[in-house]
Design a protein around this motif. Structure first.
Motif, PDB file in Angstrom:
ATOM      1  N   VAL A 199       0.835  -1.208   0.000  1.00  0.00           N
ATOM      2  CA  VAL A 199       0.000   0.000   0.000  1.00  0.00           C
ATOM      3  C   VAL A 199       0.866   1.253   0.000  1.00  0.00           C
ATOM      4  O   VAL A 199       0.602   2.213  -0.749  1.00  0.00           O
ATOM      5  N   ALA A 200       1.896   1.278   0.838  1.00  0.00           N
ATOM      6  CA  ALA A 200       2.778   2.443   0.907  1.00  0.00           C
ATOM      7  C   ALA A 200       3.483   2.690  -0.430  1.00  0.00           C
ATOM      8  O   ALA A 200       3.586   3.837  -0.906  1.00  0.00           O
ATOM      9  N   LEU A 201       3.965   1.621  -1.036  1.00  0.00           N
ATOM     10  CA  LEU A 201       4.631   1.756  -2.332  1.00  0.00           C
ATOM     11  C   LEU A 201       3.670   2.232  -3.409  1.00  0.00           C
ATOM     12  O   LEU A 201       4.014   3.086  -4.240  1.00  0.00           O
ATOM     13  N   ALA A 202       2.456   1.683  -3.419  1.00  0.00           N
ATOM     14  CA  ALA A 202       1.466   2.093  -4.415  1.00  0.00           C
ATOM     15  C   ALA A 202       1.135   3.570  -4.275  1.00  0.00           C
ATOM     16  O   ALA A 202       0.992   4.286  -5.277  1.00  0.00           O
ATOM     17  N   CYS A 203       1.008   4.042  -3.039  1.00  0.00           N
ATOM     18  CA  CYS A 203       0.734   5.466  -2.807  1.00  0.00           C
ATOM     19  C   CYS A 203       1.906   6.329  -3.271  1.00  0.00           C
ATOM     20  O   CYS A 203       1.710   7.415  -3.844  1.00  0.00           O
ATOM     21  N   ALA A 204       3.115   5.845  -3.042  1.00  0.00           N
ATOM     22  CA  ALA A 204       4.296   6.601  -3.469  1.00  0.00           C
ATOM     23  C   ALA A 204       4.328   6.738  -4.985  1.00  0.00           C
ATOM     24  O   ALA A 204       4.604   7.824  -5.524  1.00  0.00           O
ATOM     25  N   PHE A 205       4.040   5.636  -5.683  1.00  0.00           N
ATOM     26  CA  PHE A 205       4.031   5.686  -7.141  1.00  0.00           C
ATOM     27  C   PHE A 205       2.862   6.496  -7.684  1.00  0.00           C
ATOM     28  O   PHE A 205       2.897   6.951  -8.826  1.00  0.00           O
ATOM     29  N   TYR A 207       1.537   9.356  -6.032  1.00  0.00           N
ATOM     30  CA  TYR A 207       1.522  10.772  -5.687  1.00  0.00           C
ATOM     31  C   TYR A 207       2.888  11.464  -5.740  1.00  0.00           C
ATOM     32  O   TYR A 207       2.945  12.687  -5.836  1.00  0.00           O
ATOM     33  N   LEU A 208       3.987  10.730  -5.661  1.00  0.00           N
ATOM     34  CA  LEU A 208       5.300  11.379  -5.627  1.00  0.00           C
ATOM     35  C   LEU A 208       5.780  11.748  -7.030  1.00  0.00           C
ATOM     36  O   LEU A 208       5.567  10.986  -7.980  1.00  0.00           O
ATOM     37  N   PRO A 209       6.415  12.919  -7.152  1.00  0.00           N
ATOM     38  CA  PRO A 209       6.965  13.311  -8.463  1.00  0.00           C
ATOM     39  C   PRO A 209       7.963  12.271  -8.953  1.00  0.00           C
ATOM     40  O   PRO A 209       8.606  11.584  -8.170  1.00  0.00           O
ATOM     41  N   VAL A 210       8.098  12.160 -10.247  1.00  0.00           N
ATOM     42  CA  VAL A 210       8.969  11.200 -10.929  1.00  0.00           C
ATOM     43  C   VAL A 210       8.389   9.795 -10.837  1.00  0.00           C
ATOM     44  O   VAL A 210       8.191   9.116 -11.852  1.00  0.00           O
ATOM     45  N   LEU A 211       8.123   9.331  -9.608  1.00  0.00           N
ATOM     46  CA  LEU A 211       7.571   7.990  -9.457  1.00  0.00           C
ATOM     47  C   LEU A 211       6.197   7.855 -10.121  1.00  0.00           C
ATOM     48  O   LEU A 211       5.850   6.785 -10.618  1.00  0.00           O
ATOM     49  N   ASN A 212       5.437   8.957 -10.123  1.00  0.00           N
ATOM     50  CA  ASN A 212       4.100   8.876 -10.717  1.00  0.00           C
ATOM     51  C   ASN A 212       4.128   8.821 -12.247  1.00  0.00           C
ATOM     52  O   ASN A 212       3.081   8.737 -12.886  1.00  0.00           O
ATOM     53  N   ARG A 213       5.337   8.842 -12.805  1.00  0.00           N
ATOM     54  CA  ARG A 213       5.463   8.710 -14.253  1.00  0.00           C
ATOM     55  C   ARG A 213       5.667   7.248 -14.683  1.00  0.00           C
ATOM     56  O   ARG A 213       5.642   6.935 -15.863  1.00  0.00           O
TER      57      ARG A 213
END
Length: 248
Positions: A199-205, A207-213
């Motif tokens: 869940v934490a990793l999915a949220c990071a991908f 909402y976080l810049p770069v990762l959300n790409r």
């Protein structure tokens, strides 16, 4: 027809497997109904949703594949994602192969592997002694029919139900996954760790810049591999003696 060591003829084996598979098929009916509605609500033609369910028996794999199809992921990414999500079926099939008797031929194993789901594996593994091909054939019939017919009913219902009802039913399959993982997560530290990490990793991908790409397919792969690795490192499953496994 020759009888088995248990005194059953092939017909009796098949009917016993068919009877054991009916509860599984009824459970699949409701889950695949939600999948059919979800697929149509995302623009997938009903016949394609039905074809997906007739050629695949994996709720998590189909839902992930559906998301990737909708956003137009590359074929290679789709294949890699499915391999990661459905790797457990290969492990279950290897385990189940050790329980098959001498009547199961090589060509039978391909058909049994196709219909080997989590629930089919659990029921077959729980049988006393070895299991024959006729029992396994009977066991996978009802789940296959339930999964395919449920998808068909879902695609048909999507054209009859109001949009508001379709939107509500479209999240039913996510509710199923929540219902599956929350109870064991409350009882098992390992499951809770893997679930929390994913869940934490999915949220990071998300909402976080770069990762959300990062594309959706690789997000699923990365989250699954890292979360499972965290569980294996920090919450290993105890061995039969009750001690945690040690690294070689």
């Amino acid at each position: 027809m020759q009888a088995t060591a248990l005194g059953e003829t092939p017909r009796q084996q098949f009917l016993r497997g068919l009877r054991d598979g009916v509860p599984i098929g009824l459970g699949y009916l409701s889950v695949s109904f939600a999948f059919g509605i979800t697929a149509v609500s995302r623009g997938v033609p009903g016949w394609i949703a039905l074809l997906i369910s007739m050629t695949n028996l994996t709720s998590a794999g189909q839902l992930a594949g559906l998301d990737l199809m909708v956003i137009g992921c590359a074929m290679g990414e789709m294949i890699l994602t499915q391999c990661v999500i459905n790797l457990r079926y290969a492990l279950m099939s290897v385990s189940l192969s050790q329980k098959m008797d001498a009547t199961v031929r090589l060509r039978d194993r391909f058909l049994i592997a196709f219909g080997n789901t989590d629930e089919v594996f659990a029921v077959a593994s729980g049988q006393p002694g070895k299991v024959g091909r006729y029992y396994l054939f009977g066991l996978i019939v009802a789940p296959y029919i339930g999964w395919s017919s449920g998808t068909l009913l879902g695609t048909v219902a999507s054209g009859l139900l109001p949009e508001s009802v379709m939107a509500a039913l479209g999240i039913a399959i996510y509710g199923m996954f929540v219902a599956i993982v929350i109870p064991p997560a409350r009882k098992s530290r390992a499951v809770a760790l893997v679930l929390g990490g994913a869940v934490a990793l999915a949220c990071a991908f998300r909402y976080l810049p770069v990762l959300n790409r990062v594309s959706g397919g690789f997000v699923i792969i990365i989250c699954a591999v890292i979360a499972a690795s965290l569980g294996a490192i920090f919450a290993p499953i105890p061995d039969e003696d009750g001690e945690e496994g040690e690294s070689a």
